[in-house]
Structure formats: C-alpha cells, structure tokens
Design a protein around this motif. Structure first.
Motif, PDB file in Angstrom:
ATOM      1  N   GLY B  33       0.793  -1.233   0.000  1.00  0.00           N
ATOM      2  CA  GLY B  33       0.000   0.000   0.000  1.00  0.00           C
ATOM      3  C   GLY B  33       0.820   1.274   0.000  1.00  0.00           C
ATOM      4  N   GLU B  34       2.127   1.132  -0.089  1.00  0.00           N
ATOM      5  CA  GLU B  34       2.998   2.314  -0.044  1.00  0.00           C
ATOM      6  C   GLU B  34       3.281   2.827  -1.468  1.00  0.00           C
ATOM      7  OE1 GLU B  34       7.043   3.288   2.418  1.00  0.00           O
ATOM      8  OE2 GLU B  34       7.074   1.449   1.254  1.00  0.00           O
ATOM      9  N   ILE B  35       3.481   4.143  -1.583  1.00  0.00           N
ATOM     10  CA  ILE B  35       3.984   4.686  -2.854  1.00  0.00           C
ATOM     11  C   ILE B  35       5.461   4.968  -2.647  1.00  0.00           C
ATOM     12  CG2 ILE B  35       3.876   6.555  -4.549  1.00  0.00           C
ATOM     13  CD1 ILE B  35       0.953   6.926  -3.930  1.00  0.00           C
ATOM     14  N   TYR B  36       6.280   4.228  -3.373  1.00  0.00           N
ATOM     15  CA  TYR B  36       7.725   4.360  -3.228  1.00  0.00           C
ATOM     16  C   TYR B  36       8.260   5.109  -4.442  1.00  0.00           C
ATOM     17  CZ  TYR B  36      12.589   2.988  -2.304  1.00  0.00           C
ATOM     18  OH  TYR B  36      13.937   2.999  -2.046  1.00  0.00           O
ATOM     19  N   GLY B  37       8.898   6.238  -4.202  1.00  0.00           N
ATOM     20  CA  GLY B  37       9.463   7.022  -5.304  1.00  0.00           C
ATOM     21  C   GLY B  37      10.923   6.668  -5.493  1.00  0.00           C
ATOM     22  N   ALA B 182      -2.584   8.640  -6.840  1.00  0.00           N
ATOM     23  CA  ALA B 182      -2.969   8.820  -5.430  1.00  0.00           C
ATOM     24  C   ALA B 182      -4.320   8.156  -5.159  1.00  0.00           C
ATOM     25  CB  ALA B 182      -3.018  10.307  -5.093  1.00  0.00           C
ATOM     26  N   LEU B 183      -5.234   8.285  -6.109  1.00  0.00           N
ATOM     27  CA  LEU B 183      -6.575   7.699  -5.968  1.00  0.00           C
ATOM     28  C   LEU B 183      -6.509   6.169  -5.909  1.00  0.00           C
ATOM     29  CD1 LEU B 183      -9.627   8.615  -6.043  1.00  0.00           C
ATOM     30  CD2 LEU B 183      -9.579   7.987  -8.457  1.00  0.00           C
ATOM     31  N   MET B 184      -5.668   5.595  -6.752  1.00  0.00           N
ATOM     32  CA  MET B 184      -5.551   4.129  -6.788  1.00  0.00           C
ATOM     33  C   MET B 184      -5.066   3.590  -5.451  1.00  0.00           C
ATOM     34  SD  MET B 184      -4.005   3.255 -10.491  1.00  0.00           S
ATOM     35  CE  MET B 184      -2.553   4.091 -10.058  1.00  0.00           C
ATOM     36  N   ARG B 185      -4.101   4.275  -4.917  1.00  0.00           N
ATOM     37  CA  ARG B 185      -3.578   3.827  -3.628  1.00  0.00           C
ATOM     38  C   ARG B 185      -4.642   3.968  -2.536  1.00  0.00           C
ATOM     39  NH1 ARG B 185       0.470   5.560   0.115  1.00  0.00           N
ATOM     40  NH2 ARG B 185      -0.287   7.676  -0.123  1.00  0.00           N
ATOM     41  N   ARG B 186      -5.343   5.133  -2.589  1.00  0.00           N
ATOM     42  CA  ARG B 186      -6.332   5.421  -1.557  1.00  0.00           C
ATOM     43  C   ARG B 186      -7.507   4.439  -1.638  1.00  0.00           C
ATOM     44  NH1 ARG B 186      -6.566  10.615  -2.594  1.00  0.00           N
ATOM     45  NH2 ARG B 186      -8.526  10.608  -3.723  1.00  0.00           N
ATOM     46  N   THR B 191       0.011  -0.994  -4.130  1.00  0.00           N
ATOM     47  CA  THR B 191       1.389  -0.585  -3.859  1.00  0.00           C
ATOM     48  C   THR B 191       1.944   0.004  -5.153  1.00  0.00           C
ATOM     49  OG1 THR B 191       1.601  -2.489  -2.400  1.00  0.00           O
ATOM     50  CG2 THR B 191       3.653  -1.417  -3.090  1.00  0.00           C
ATOM     51  N   VAL B 192       2.638   1.139  -5.054  1.00  0.00           N
ATOM     52  CA  VAL B 192       3.130   1.781  -6.277  1.00  0.00           C
ATOM     53  C   VAL B 192       4.647   1.963  -6.190  1.00  0.00           C
ATOM     54  CG1 VAL B 192       2.969   3.803  -7.778  1.00  0.00           C
ATOM     55  CG2 VAL B 192       0.938   3.024  -6.538  1.00  0.00           C
ATOM     56  N   ALA B 206       5.204  10.441  -3.194  1.00  0.00           N
ATOM     57  CA  ALA B 206       5.794   9.275  -2.539  1.00  0.00           C
ATOM     58  C   ALA B 206       5.707   9.338  -1.022  1.00  0.00           C
ATOM     59  CB  ALA B 206       7.251   9.144  -2.960  1.00  0.00           C
ATOM     60  N   ASP B 207       5.401   8.164  -0.421  1.00  0.00           N
ATOM     61  CA  ASP B 207       5.471   8.053   1.028  1.00  0.00           C
ATOM     62  C   ASP B 207       6.936   7.980   1.436  1.00  0.00           C
ATOM     63  OD1 ASP B 207       2.656   7.756   1.352  1.00  0.00           O
ATOM     64  OD2 ASP B 207       2.862   5.738   0.542  1.00  0.00           O
ATOM     65  N   ARG B 208       7.692   7.212   0.644  1.00  0.00           N
ATOM     66  CA  ARG B 208       9.138   7.124   0.883  1.00  0.00           C
ATOM     67  C   ARG B 208       9.856   7.262  -0.448  1.00  0.00           C
ATOM     68  NH1 ARG B 208      11.802   2.780   2.880  1.00  0.00           N
ATOM     69  NH2 ARG B 208      10.227   1.429   1.959  1.00  0.00           N
TER      70      ARG B 208
END
Lengths: 258, 328
Positions: B33-37, B182-186, B191-192, B206-208
C-alpha cells in the motif's frame, strides 16, 4: 474456449485489424502480382505455341505465380509488423501479460493466414473472371485455398523469424529482393523441361519455389497431379516447420522474461 | 499463503555485457500500500531496476521478491499480480484505446463477461471515453500516458510499476496522472513503485523515496526525513547586477556555507540563523539585491549532499557520457 486459444485469437484479431487499417499493406499484395501476371500473360502468350507447353492459355499457366508472389509479400508484411512491435517496445507490453510465447507466434501467424486466404480468394476470383478453367474442379479450388493458407503460414513464419532475430523492419525489407530472386529463377514463366538455358533450368530445378508454383499450376491446368501436390505441400511444410522452429527460438530470446 | 503486496530487494545487481553495472547491489523494501518514489537522473539505473522487478530482465546477482514471489523463479505468478507502465508508452498507433483495453484484458485473462465493463470503467477513470474509438496515432502525449496507465490497471493489479510516467508531459497532464496514482492507492490499496527524475513528483506522491545514482541507492527515507537530514534552510539572493555577484557571495559567506547555483547566490544557513538576520545585515551594509528568499531543503539538496551534484547536473552529465559512448 481455453485461455491459450483465446490468446491466439486476440493476437490474430489484432494482426487482421492492423492490416485492415493500412491500405498500403493490403493493396500491393493484391494488385502487383495480378498486374505482373497480366503483363506476362500478354507478352508471353506465344509461349503456348511451343511443342510440349502444357496448356493453350498462358493466363491459366501464369495464374499460379500470384499465389506465391503474394506469399512473399506476406513474408515481408509479417516481418515488418513484428519488427515494429520489437522496435516500439510493444513486445514488452505483451511479455508482461500472461501470454505464452508460442501463443503470440501462433496468433501472429494466424492473422497472416487469414490475410493470405483473402489474397488467394482474390486471385481465384480474378482468374475465374478472366475465364480460367480449373481442371481439378471445385475440390481443387478447396485444396488451393488450403495450400494458400499453408504457404502464408510457412512464409509468415520465415518473416517472423527474421523479425525476431533482427528486430529491424529495414532489414526485413532489404531481404525482400533476395526472396524475389527465388521467384524469378523458377518455373514461373516456363515449364522446367522447356527452359533452354542449362544453368537456369538447373537452378529452377533446385529451387523449391518451382515446386510450389507447379503445385498450384497442376490444380489449374492438369487436374490431380499427385506428385506435384506432394512436392508442393512437402516443400512448404518443411519450410514452415523449420521457420516455425527458428521463429519460436528467436522469440524466446527476444521475450527475455523470467 | 496469501502473497503480500510488498517488494523486498537484497543486493540486487544487473550487469550488461561489456557495460557497467546498471544496478550495483541495491537493497530496498516497499511496504504493501505504499507509494515508493525511485528518484535519480537519466542512466542512474531506475529503469533497469524496474525491468528486473517486473521480470523482463533477470538479475545478475541478489534477490528480489515481488508480492512474495521470486523474480527469477516465479515470473508468471508475478506478472499476474503486477501492472506496469514502462518508460515508453508502447502503444499500437493503429489500434484505438478500446482495442488496446480489449486486447490487454484478454491477454491478462480477465473473464470475458467482465471485459467490456472493465474497459468502460477505465476509460471513464482516465478521461478517454470521448476518444475511445480513435486511433492512438492521433493522441497527445498525455492521452497516451493515461491510456498506458489504464492498460496497467486492466486486471486490478496489487502492485503497480510506473517508470517515469510523467516525463515529457505538460503540467496539467502531469497533475492528472498524480491524482490518478494517489486515488488508486487510496481506494484500492495498490502498492506503487514509481521512478521519476522529477523532485516535485517524488515529493508530492511518494510516502518514501529512494535516491539512486550510478546504480547505487545513496539515500532513502520519507521526503521529510531526507530533507531533515540536510536540516538547515538556505538563503538565495538575486544580485541587481552580475558584477555584484562576487561581493554578495563574500558577504553571505559569513552566514553559512556557499551553495553552487548559477541562478542566484546561495548559502546554507548556519544553525540559529534566520532570514531576519540576513535582511538586517543586508540593510545595514547597503548590499544591493533584487530579492532574498529563504528556502526549506528540497530533495535536490538531498541529492546534492549525497552525490556532490544537482539532479539536473547529473542528468546532463549522463547525457554527455551517453553521447561520448555513442561517438566512440
């Protein structure tokens, strides 16, 4: 329907849809072979006066050539289309799905076969409209349709192999004239036994394309010549099996996924 | 065992024949579920990492688990669980958006009865309903990217890999893609794993963030953590005249360490100092500046601190190196 069959159908459908949206891929394979046949039929009509010439109609004799020439166009078109998928990265998109390697190859070839059969039907209609009589009758026409499909499959697999191997549409197009040399050094314009120049007759005899043309020609002007049919189908099947094996191998290398 | 939606990478190496190590022993972990940049300049190894994680390239060494599966041993399983939009939106110019979605849905084994509805839903979602039956050759760059994103979502993946999804797009198209991610994650908890060379993109989405340079991860953390590592803000002064630049640089140097900048004169402030201290000193000494600005640390500052180069400079360097290699 199984997943694999569905995948093959989807890829074949894409191949047909793509081609149908490119007039430049449809018209030349239909028009050029027929135009060449018309020119030859006009210029070489007196060949039928030669003792031992198998028919009175040069048009009937020449009608076999477009079938093979059209297949050469299929080779080039198939190869160029597949090479474009490699160049644009579309093959990566396909690699990232559940698509099996051989389903991709089979689907692409199935699309080529559909288009090959359309070509055969067109040449048949042109020939019948021009008054050519099929000595083998309706059953011979059915065999011709099957042969057209097998030829398109074999030559399409050859084009696919070249495309997967090189990944370059330009290379495929550069090879096209080489394939045409095989067509011209064959029995396309004269029966082999009537070719006077020794080296040409020997080259035509060694050239598998001669037997493919003679297979089609036998159905039109002879009737049921089992030897010609066996040689014609035999060479195409051998070409198809070898090309398919090479294309499968090249595709596995190209689709480098784990 | 229910597979996780995360990514675990240890000591990942990818070497090309006769080439450098494009990926040089990276470790990273992306939580479900995290967005990792994954931030870095061109040629840093971002796309190679994505190719390995999406099973398109085998690693030379190391291990990578995606959704709990090994990228070497379980390629087909991973491909069924991930959605991928690669750097080049490889679309067929002769097909329409609807053709693409139908093909992708079939190849991803979406049940036949659901394919049309899924295609419609995605066309709505990425705003391509009105153009769904037009050939892709007539699409703008932004439309192609949105279609690419829709294609990656056809089979409702658990993990989404987006390789520089907004490169070359105008600001509006870029914002559209950000909103969608952002919508997909929400909504779906996807997980992106997002690669980008845009600082703002990593910062906003990104969250991280993992910063990669020359195949190695040089920094990792939340954007706030990374910026906090740098800690102190910087002051940027725009001289009224180019001739004043050396004088202003000397003057500002008493407040902190100078920063490389071609646009202005900048220093990273020493602890305890603020903009007011500078403004007072500027007034008192009659220093002639057009503007003074206090800036919080950015991810570019982090990149500069970790690599000695700005992200922009690194990109230019990579481009020059690439050109030199091609000339050789």
């Amino acid at each position: 329907m199984s997943t694999t069959t569905t995948q093959v159908g989807a890829i074949a459908r894409r191949s047909v849809v793509r081609t149908s949206r490119q007039p430049a891929s449809i018209i030349p394979p239909l028009v050029f072979p027929v135009a060449l046949m018309a020119v030859n039929a006009g210029g070489l009509r007196s060949s039928t006066d030669l003792p031992g010439f198998p028919t009175d109609s040069f048009l009937a004799f020449a009608l076999a050539v477009p079938f093979i020439q059209g297949a050469l166009f299929s080779t080039m078109n198939a190869g160029t289309e597949i090479a474009r998928d490699v160049q644009t990265g579309f093959i990566n998109r396909l690699s990232l799905t559940a698509l099996r390697d051989w389903a991709l190859l089979t689907g692409q070839l199935a699309g080529i076969v559909v288009l090959g059969v359309v070509q055969v039907v067109f040449y048949l209609v042109v020939g019948l409209t021009a008054g050519v009589r099929f000595e083998s009758g309706p059953a011979g026409i059915a065999v011709l349709l099957v042969y057209g499909a097998v030829v398109a499959l074999a030559f399409g697999a050859l084009g696919a192999w070249l495309a997967y191997r090189t990944g370059s549409g330009e290379t495929i197009q550069a090879l096209f004239p080489v394939l045409f040399v095989f067509l011209f050094i064959s029995s396309m314009n004269a029966p082999r036994n009537l070719i006077g120049v020794d080296w040409f007759r020997i080259a035509a005899t060694l050239n598998p394309v001669s037997y493919m043309i003679e297979c089609v020609r036998s159905l039109i002007i002879t009737g049921w010549d089992w030897q010609a049919l066996a040689l014609g189908f035999g060479f195409v099947i051998v070409l198809g099996v070898i090309s398919f094996a090479l294309a499968s191998r090249a595709l596995r290398t190209r689709m480098t996924r784990t | 065992m229910e597979p996780s939606n995360g990514i675990e990478v240890e000591g990942l190496v990818r070497e090309y024949k006769k080439g450098p190590r494009a990926v040089d022993g990276i470790d990273l972990s992306v939580a479900p579920g995290e967005i990792y940049g994954f931030l870095g300049p061109n040629g840093a190894g971002k796309s190679t990492t994505v190719h390995v994680l999406t099973t398109l390239l085998p690693p030379t060494a190391g291990t990578a688990l995606v959704a709990g599966y090994d990228v070497v041993k379980d390629g087909p399983k991973i491909r069924g669980l991930i959605g991928v939009a690669l750097q080049e939106a490889a679309l067929d110019p002769l097909l329409t958006a609807r053709d693409h979605l139908r093909l992708q849905a079939t190849l991803q084994s979406v049940p036949k009865a659901e394919r049309s509805a899924r295609a419609e839903e995605l066309l709505h979602r990425v705003g391509l309903v009105d153009d769904a039956d037009r050939k892709v050759s007539g699409y703008s760059g932004g439309m192609k990217r949105r279609l690419d994103l829709a294609l990656a979502l056809v089979h409702s993946p658990r993990i989404l890999f987006l390789d520089e999804p907004t490169t070359g797009l105008d600001p509006q198209s870029r914002t559209d893609i950000w909103n969608e991610v952002a919508l997909m994650r929400r909504e779906a908890g996807v997980t992106v794993f997002l690669t980008t060379q845009y600082l703002e993109e990593a910062d906003v989405l990104a969250d991280r963030v993992g910063i990669i340079d020359s195949g190695k991860i040089v920094a990792e953390g939340t954007p706030a953590e990374l910026k906090a590592e740098i800690g102190r803000p910087s002051v940027h002064a725009i001289p009224r005249s180019e001739d004043d630049r050396p004088k202003i640089a000397d003057f500002l140097a008493q407040f902190g360490e100078p920063l490389a900048s071609t646009r202005d004169v900048a220093v990273r402030l020493r602890d305890g100092l603020g903009l007011t201290d500078i403004v007072r000193a500027v007034d008192a000494n009659g220093v002639d500046v057009v503007d003074l600005e206090l800036r919080a640390p950015t991810l570019d500052d982090v990149f500069l601190a970790k690599t000695g180069r700005t992200l922009e400079g690194a990109a230019e360097e990579a481009q020059t190196t690439g050109q030199e290699k091609r000339q050789r």
